[in-house]
Design an enzyme around this catalytic site. Structure first.
Site, short mmCIF file in Angstrom:
data_model
loop_
_atom_site.label_atom_id
_atom_site.label_comp_id
_atom_site.label_asym_id
_atom_site.label_seq_id
_atom_site.Cartn_x
_atom_site.Cartn_y
_atom_site.Cartn_z
N ASP A 1 -7.64 -3.48 0.69
CA ASP A 1 -8.72 -3.70 1.63
C ASP A 1 -9.49 -4.98 1.30
OD1 ASP A 1 -10.53 -2.53 3.78
OD2 ASP A 1 -11.97 -2.74 2.14
N GLU B 1 -4.85 -6.92 3.32
CA GLU B 1 -5.63 -7.15 4.54
C GLU B 1 -6.34 -8.48 4.38
OE1 GLU B 1 -9.38 -5.48 7.16
OE2 GLU B 1 -9.42 -5.43 4.98
#
Ligand code: CA
Length: 478
Positions: A187, A224
């Site tokens: 993330d 990401e």
């Protein structure tokens, strides 16, 4: 790959909240859909419903189950040749994490330097990312603020501190070994250091990769990096195995809504060439939507024909495609976030034990979206469409592993590309992006020998070949 928003997928114990056991109970469904890997959104202990603000990196949130439940899920997934990726959120933690609470106690805390602090007077850039500790004396001349890129409730870690780096590697090793997961979706990978220090992000992720490689050879990490491909590319050099292709996702939706091709495959080839220049083994993590984006069906004006076209494009292009849960049945939804994360409707029966009830859905409701059980009975459903495209992809090595290059066609409503793999006959994929039937005048010169999907092309035909609105043809060539 299939992204599961933990809270919304499947409930196993009747509390209305999705959980690990619920997912395990649906592995046969995922297997039959053709899923080969799962990306589970965060399940570490956290306060928010989405759990991207971790309070304990070594615990499974009790709302979702136990470590034993995770281990069972992984074991059962592996039995079906399905890999499991965990969403690892180490850019920041929750402001209620004990480390941060201790850090807030003052400059003498051993955790003070785990976070990023600066005196109010020297903060000149990005002031919106700096926050006062609640209750601090904001009038004091030497008062410090902490850095929290996303919001005050998620303080960023200080990755210049070797203790932080060591702890993050320890966490990474823990879930690969004890939890048994196969890898990580990382993330906020581009936010480890603030803008301007991007090269330090690349160094960190290389260090993390090397460390995890030692713990579990063959592990996998996908980053990401929600940014332009030029920014994404350097993360692939010795760091990420794969990175999400945000540019392609935008392109697919834009072209379907415009009903015209404006060079999608030319741009994709450009991105692939760029990424290959950084890593010869990179994997393109393609997708059309995720848990931060409006649902495909809604973006495409609630038109099932367009949603099916999005599936056909994603699943016939190269890369490792990621499917956000529920897109295979055309779930609807747009922001705020909760409404793009609605319960997966296994059925609309109020007594269905599996369907989660943590929120009242607004978009994916009876009369708007057919539940899975209903779509399974209908050969023209969005679900049937996903099932057939995934099946075709997995049965044709050329679609699964082949290269791509653009095929020029004389009508902008058509999008065409050629897939090639050594030892295999080439395949051409032809989409009509528009609501009108279009003649494919170029098809005659392609050397088509077989139609794999869509309206049949008659070999040697002198007749006109018409591609119906919003449809896809797949041809094998000589
Ligand atoms: Ca539950």
């Amino acid at each position: 790959m299939y992204e599961i928003f933990m809270r919304s997928f499947a409930d196993s114990d009747g509390d209305g909240i999705g959980d690990l056991k619920g997912i395990t109970s649906r592995l046969d469904y995922l297997d039959s859909l053709g899923v080969e890997g799962l990306w589970l959104t965060p399940f570490n202990k956290a306060t928010s419903y989405h759990k991207y603000d971790v309070e304990d990196y070594y615990a499974v949130d009790p709302e979702y189950g136990t470590m034993a439940d995770l281990q069972m899920l992984v074991q059962e997934a592996h039995r079906r040749d399905i890999k499991v990726l965990m969403d690892l959120v180490i850019n920041h933690c929750s402001s209620s994490h004990p480390w941060f609470k201790d850090a807030c106690s003052g400059p003498d805390s051993p955790y003070r330097d785990w976070f990023v602090w600066a005196q109010r007077d020297i903060i000149v850039s990005e002031p919106e990312h700096w926050h006062f500790v609640p209750g601090s004396d904001t009038s004091a001349p030497d008062v410090e603020k902490y850095y929290g890129f996303f919001w005050s409730g998620m303080p960023d870690f200080n990755f210049d501190n070797p203790a932080v780096r060591a702890e993050m590697k320890k966490i990474g090793a823990y879930w690969l070994t004890v939890g048994g997961v196969d890898g990580y979706r990382l993330d906020a990978a581009q936010h480890i250091y603030p803008e301007g220090e991007t090269s330090k992000n690349h160094v960190w992720w290389r260090e993390f990769r090397k460390s995890m490689d030692e713990v579990k050879p063959g592990f996998f990490m996908v980053g990401e990096i929600a940014n332009k491909n030029e920014v994404v590319a350097p993360y692939l050099q010795g760091g990420m195995h794969a990175a999400f292709n945000f540019d392609l996702a935008t392109d697919i939706l834009k072209e379907i809504n415009a009903e015209e091709d404006h060079g999608l495959v030319y741009r994709l080839v450009g991105i692939r060439d760029l990424y290959y220049s950084y890593s010869s083994s990179y994997i393109d993590a393609t997708f059309v939507s995720n848990h931060d984006q409006n649902r495909i069906m809604t973006v495409l004006g609630d038109d099932p024909a367009k949603a099916k076209l999005a599936a056909a494009i994603l699943l016939t292009l190269p890369g490792s495609p990621y499917l956000y849960y529920g897109e295979e049945i055309g779930m609807r939804g747009q922001k705020p976030d909760e409404l793009i994360r609605e319960p997966f409707p296994w059925t609309y029966d109020a007594n269905d034990p599996l369907t989660t009830r943590w929120e009242s859905p607004v978009y994916t409701i009876a009369g708007q979206v057919n539940c899975l059980a209903a779509q399974c009975e209908v050969s023209t459903s969005v679900y049937a469409s996903y099932l057939s495209w995934i099946s075709l992809r997995r049965s044709e090595p050329c679609l699964y592993d082949g290269n791509v290059r653009p095929v020029d066609v004389s009508d902008a409503h058509l999008l065409a590309y050629r897939r090639s793999l050594k030892g295999q006959q080439d395949i051409i994929v032809l989409h009509n992006l528009s609501h009108v039937a279009v003649e494919a005048t170029d098809a005659r010169s392609w050397g088509i020998v077989e139609t794999l999907a869509g309206p049949a092309y008659t070999v040697g035909s002198k007749d006109r070949f018409i591609v119906p609105p919003f449809s896809t043809c797949v041809f094998r060539l000589k």
